[in-house]
Structures are given as structure tokens and as C-alpha cells.
Design an enzyme around this catalytic site. Structure first.
Site, PDB file in Angstrom:
ATOM      1  N   HIS A 339     -28.096 -29.286  -0.522  1.00 44.16           N
ATOM      2  CA  HIS A 339     -27.847 -30.233  -1.608  1.00 44.16           C
ATOM      3  C   HIS A 339     -28.219 -31.634  -1.155  1.00 44.16           C
ATOM      4  CE1 HIS A 339     -25.058 -33.081  -3.802  1.00 44.16           C
ATOM      5  NE2 HIS A 339     -25.803 -32.572  -4.767  1.00 44.16           N
ATOM      6  N   SER A 340     -28.948 -32.345  -1.997  1.00 42.97           N
ATOM      7  CA  SER A 340     -29.286 -33.740  -1.731  1.00 42.97           C
ATOM      8  C   SER A 340     -29.986 -33.868  -0.378  1.00 42.97           C
ATOM      9  CB  SER A 340     -28.008 -34.590  -1.809  1.00 42.97           C
ATOM     10  OG  SER A 340     -28.283 -35.962  -1.682  1.00 42.97           O
TER      11      SER A 340
END
Length: 472
Positions: A339-340
Site C-alpha cells: 500500500h502506498s
């Protein structure tokens, strides 16, 4: 009225009698194992193990094995329970050691909506008194607990708790602000999950993004991954019910990979230095910046980038080998999810894996050329980092809310080329929400014409529209 409190006047008129016919013979209470979980504001709740785990714990508890062998893997093998010590330890990550308890009698306190189990010795005494009352048919037995609580056994299924501030002789006082509360014997009214399938079809390693927490609920990566795993199992059970029943589809094991604590550990000294240079004004905002946003800048620093990628690579290999040692029959595949910033870390790591067709004779010049191609002709990328080699070849990389496209552009790369591929990973999925401010597309870096192609919409499993998908 709270169904778990007792109205004094109604209780008096009914004579504290049950409306159901009492069983003819005494049946011993069935025990179930619970574990303690800390929640906000220093409170705690007790949660039941699944039926499969509780049965395994009970079988090992009553066995004749030596105490050092009474250790049971629970919750899909992610936690080990030491029965003699009554503790529960996480297996794959660092975490709090929590207490477990063999439970049979429960009460509800004045400040919580959930039942809490009595300590085992108290529950044993309550069960012994209950049995005497049942076999002698002599009820209305009063039992004072060590904390001065008073329990009254009025009948086989009417069991009442009186707090110390209230006398059992005073419950006809309608003005009393303290109501007697129901005591539960056994776990018949609890919702207890059947448990996860033992067989694992696939492993998904999840790498978090910036900061020590992962969402607006301030949950850690381990807590978020728990929910991710539960939803995955729910979808398998509801959408592939026939395959589940026939043992064709089992479950996906989702395991967290954390790097933030290592980056901000005493070994690096980052937090100590930041505290010495941080202004005292708007302290909360500055603390948030130091703990979260600065992780992006640290990743662009060769020194701290090395710490991050080394931690992620070592953790991936460590947990994978540990999982295989605990699951020797596992034959499934492995995927990676990030994520990210976590997706960028995985992308860089996979881009620097040695291809299966490469060998030791592959010239360093050709490898450097590949790296230079990855990060642009101006050599502005992170080329001094040593990327650890993974002990497995992932089936896919899932980038969620990913800034990979933006970072490639910042590094001076205007094209990956249509022949681009991650050396050891065949599939790459770029998944994003259209309103995510840090998510970028990557298709146009492979083929500029794809910039005009609308992303594929992922149907939500409940019919809602939520995610968009770009597949390379």
C-alpha cells in the site's frame, strides 16, 4: 431495558423462577477457551477462540503430555498458545503477549457491553455450588466472591449478580440506580466461528505504507491485515461455497511485513535526531510529520532506503521460511501486496531480482545497464542500494494506492518500454481508488497510447462501485 440486567420489581413478582422446564439430570458445563485483547482507553475484552481452536486447546489441556509439549498453534497458525502459562504469542511478527483462559462462567460489568469470563478457580467453585443446588433441588444459593460481588443461584437458568454497592435484600427498591445483572453459564449464547480451514492455498505478504498506523482508525498493519484476511475468507465461503465444501478452495494466508519500527528504532537514531531539531510549536502536526510524511524523504536517502529495503527483504525471506517450516505440506504460490510507499518498495525490490535465466556469468555491465534503464539516463535513481534476493518467486504484485508512476517520473524516467517486466514476477496489478491523492497510473510509462485508456472497474463483492484497476 438491557436484556442482561434484571428489573427488581419484575424479578420479585416472578419469584425468580424460570419459565422453562428444568433438565432431569445435571450436565457439566462445556468449557471454551478465550483470549484477552486490549482496546482503547486501557480497556480489555475477552474474545472466544474458534470452535476448531478451542477443541484443539481442550484436547491438549486434558492430555497426559508433559507441560512443555502443551503448546497449540491457533488462528491459522499465526499464534501459539502455551497452555500451562496461559499465554498467546504471535508467531510471525513482534506483538503483545496476551492471556488466555479456559472459560465456563461469565458476567457483564457496568461499563462494557461484552461478557467477561470469571477466573478459572472462581468458575470451578461456581460450578460446584451449581451442581449441589441442582442435585439437591435447593436453590436461592448465595455465593460471595473475593471482590465482594454476590451471586445468587435462583434456579438452573436464573443466575444473578449483585454488585457490592447493592444488597440482595434491597432489590425491591424501585429507586435503586444499580440493577442486578445476569450471570451466564456456558457459551450457548455466544457467536463462535467454526474456524479457518487448515490448508492454505496461497500466501499474500502485505507491506504497509508511510507511518506507524495504516488508516484513520489508527490501526497497525497487523490489525488491518486481520480484517483483510477475514474478508478474503468470507468471500471464499460465500462466492465459492461448493468448492469450499469439496475442499477445492480453502483459504489465503495474509501476513504483514513491517519496516517502520526498524527505520525509527534506536539503532538508526532517527527519532532522537528529529526531536532535537523539531520546533516546539504545533507539536501534534510536527509529530505527525516526523512519524509519517518524512518516511517518503527517508526512502529517497540512500542510507535510510538501504535500511528499509533490507528490512523488507529480510522479513519476506524470514517469514516465508518460517511458514514453510510450520507448514511442510504447503505447495501453493506466493504474492506480494503493498500500500502506498509499500508498493514502491516492493516494485524496486522486484525490479532488482536476478532473473531465473541469468547466472553468475551475467556481466555486471548488463545489470548496471538494466538498472540505468530503470531509473533514467541521468542516473538520478537509487543505484547504490543493495537489494536482497528473495528466496521465492512471487506470482503477482498488487500495488494499492500506489505512487510508483510518480516516483518513476521524479527519477527522470519517461518510459519503461513495452518489453518491461519484473524479472521474477509475472503479473503486476495497479489498484487504486479514483479519489486517492497519492495514487498514480503506470500504463502510459509502458505505452503512451494507454494514457487515454480508461481503467478497468472492479465490481464490488456486494454490488457497490469502489475500486479501479490498471493491469500490466
Amino acid at each position: 431495558m438491557d436484556p442482561d440486567t434484571v428489573d427488581p420489581e419484575t424479578f420479585m413478582m416472578n419469584g425468580a423462577q424460570s419459565n422453562e422446564t428444568a433438565p432431569e439430570t445435571y450436565e457439566p458445563v462445556q468449557h471454551h477457551w478465550f483470549y484477552r485483547k486490549e482496546i482503547k482507553n486501557s480497556k480489555e475484552i475477552w474474545l472466544p477462540f474458534s470452535q476448531r481452536d478451542s477443541d484443539a486447546l481442550e484436547a491438549k489441556y486434558i492430555s497426559d503430555l508433559p507441560e512443555e509439549e502443551k503448546i497449540v498453534a491457533t488462528e491459522g497458525g499465526r499464534f501459539d498458545v502455551d497452555i500451562p502459562k496461559r499465554i498467546r504469542n504471535p508467531v510471525y511478527w513482534k506483538g503483545d503477549i496476551t492471556n488466555v483462559r479456559r472459560c465456563s462462567w461469565f458476567y457483564k460489568g457496568s461499563t462494557t457491553a461484552k461478557y467477561s469470563p470469571y477466573e478459572e478457580d472462581i468458575a470451578t467453585n461456581l460450578e460446584a455450588e451449581y451442581r449441589k443446588c441442582f442435585e439437591n433441588n435447593q436453590w436461592h444459593k448465595r455465593i460471595e466472591l473475593p471482590n465482594k460481588d454476590l451471586i445468587v443461584l435462583h434456579s438452573y437458568d436464573v443466575l444473578v449478580l449483585f454488585p457490592p454497592s447493592m444488597s440482595a435484600d434491597d432489590w425491591s427498591n424501585a429507586q435503586s440506580q444499580v440493577r442486578p445483572r445476569v450471570v451466564r453459564r456456558g457459551v450457548e449464547e455466544f457467536e463462535i466461528d467454526e474456524g479457518e480451514p487448515e490448508k492454505v492455498d496461497h500466501i499474500l505478504f502485505m507491506v504497509h505504507g508511510i507511518g506507524s498506523v495504516c488508516d484513520l482508525k489508527f490501526r497497525t498493519v497487523e490489525e488491518v491485515v486481520d480484517e483483510f484476511r477475514n474478508i478474503s475468507l468470507q468471500l471464499i465461503r460465500t462466492h465459492y461455497q461448493s468448492s469450499c465444501q469439496n475442499g477445492i478452495s480453502n483459504r489465503v494466508e495474509v501476513l504483514p511485513i513491517s519496516w517502520h519500527d526498524e527505520l525509527h528504532s534506536e539503532d538508526t537514531g532517527i527519532d532522537k535526531i528529529l526531536r532535537s531539531i523539531t520546533l516546539e510549536s504545533i507539536s501534534r502536526l510536527r509529530d505527525f510529520t516526523n512519524d509519517t510524511l518524512l518516511d517518503i524523504l527517508f526512502y529517497t536517502s540512500p542510507k535510510y532506503c538501504q535500511k528499509i529495503v533490507s528490512t523488507v527483504g529480510q522479513e519476506l525471506n524470514r517469514i516465508y521460511e518460517l511458514f514453510k517450516s510450520r507448514n511442510p505440506t504447503f505447495k501453493g504460490g506466493v504474492s506480494l501486496g503493498g500500500h502506498s510507499l509499500g508498493s514502491l518498495i516492493l516494485f524496486d525490490l522486484l525490479a532488482h531480482q536476478q532473473s531465473p535465466i541469468e547466472d553468475d556469468s551475467t556481466s555486471q555491465t548488463s545489470k548496471d545497464r538494466r538498472i540505468s534503464h530503470m531509473y533514467g539516463a541521468m542516473n538520478t535513481g537509487i543505484v547504490r542500494i543493495h537489494y536482497p534476493q528473495l528466496s521465492f518467486q512471487p506470482a503477482a504484485l498488487f500495488a494499492m494506492g500506489s505512487p510508483i508512476g510518480m516516483f518513476m517520473t521524479v527519477r527522470g524516467l519517461d518510459s519503461l518500454g513495452e518489453d518491461f517486466a519484473l524479472p521474477t514476477c509475472e503479473a503486476f496489478f495497479n489498484i487504486f481508488h479514483p479519489y486517492d491523492p497519492v495514487a498514480y497510473r503506470i500504463e502510459s510509462l509502458i505505452n503512451p497510447n494507454l494514457a487515454n485508456l480508461k481503467p478497468m472497474l472492479i465490481p464490488h463483492h456486494k454490488g457497490r462501485k469502489r475500486m479501479h484497476l490498471g493491469k500490466n
